[in-house]
Design a protein around this motif. Sequence first.
Motif, PDB file in Angstrom:
ATOM      1  N   LEU A 102       0.820  -1.246  -0.080  1.00 47.82           N
ATOM      2  CA  LEU A 102       0.144   0.184  -0.069  1.00 47.82           C
ATOM      3  C   LEU A 102       0.796   1.294  -0.038  1.00 47.82           C
ATOM      4  O   LEU A 102       0.712   2.267  -0.833  1.00 47.82           O
ATOM      5  N   ASN A 132      -0.638   4.497  -0.849  1.00 50.91           N
ATOM      6  CA  ASN A 132      -1.921   4.115  -0.253  1.00 50.91           C
ATOM      7  C   ASN A 132      -1.669   4.103   1.299  1.00 50.91           C
ATOM      8  O   ASN A 132      -0.525   3.766   1.727  1.00 50.91           O
ATOM      9  N   THR A 163      -6.393  -0.684  -2.559  1.00 52.79           N
ATOM     10  CA  THR A 163      -5.533   0.358  -3.367  1.00 52.79           C
ATOM     11  C   THR A 163      -6.651   1.053  -4.024  1.00 52.79           C
ATOM     12  O   THR A 163      -7.523   0.627  -4.907  1.00 52.79           O
TER      13      THR A 163
END
Length: 302
Positions: free
Chosen positions: A103, A108, A148
């Motif tokens: 991530l 993210n 994501t």
Amino acid sequence: MTTPTLHINHLQKNFGKFQALKDITFDIYPGEVFGFIGPNGAGKSTTIRTLLGILKASGGQATIFGKDVFKDAVAIHSRLAYVPGDVYLWPNLSGGEIIDLFLKLAHNKHTEKTDQLIKAFQLDPTKKARTYSKGNRQKVALIAAFSTEADFYIFDEPTSGLDPLNEEIFQQEVLKLKAAGKAVLLSSHILSEVEKMCDRIGIIRQGKIVETGTLQEMRHLTRTVVKVQTVEPTPEIAALVGVHNVEVNQNGSMTLAVDSEHLDSLMEYLSKKQILSLQATPPTLEDLFLRYYDSEVQTNEQ
């Protein structure tokens, strides 16, 4: 008209004298799940590696978000999520640490949705990756991908190693992406999975796209299986146009296959013979796939 997220036009890829991709052409639009199917060695993974910028095309054109997949790979990857069919993880990191790393690499963050996915997929995020089965490694990649925020998702045989319950969760999450207007490319050998989720399908064989379209559009190329019993005999039925593989069953009924475009004329003929029972099974994606696979086998045998 909506601009396609993915545009492939006569894509080719050669490895020396071997032509792995001969002619690949299709588009994928926002809010669409596109099924990419074909036998092993047909060129599915080569196509996907070319789209990811790992391989450089030998000819043709491929763009994602209007950008060249090889020259602009870095910009494209910032808006793309990818899950391969065999996931390799850092053995000394835990599943949770790897999800967070994936991530972070995609800019993210670990969110409540990530926790919900970990629970839904029944993954123990505290265990080291070296202890994970193939199915659990797939779960790590899928949880990271679904967490994501991307515009285009590429799944290459993503459910290999997953049990049926987790396959169902995967399908639900893909349909959520579709509802959110995301574009999805799904390469799969599980035809029922493709049939459930995909808006359009592309069949690849020997490096060529041999058919694209919705399942409904493509079903005219397949045959409906009919099981029927009539009062009067039907000696002419095998000679009717579009009728194939007539078999007489022990109870006196018949099983046959009929080309979809000739179904009306068959029904008209049978109605004159006083139908006692009738069962029609519509063609499936598997029928369509096998049609091309069988024709390949026959061609090779000749």
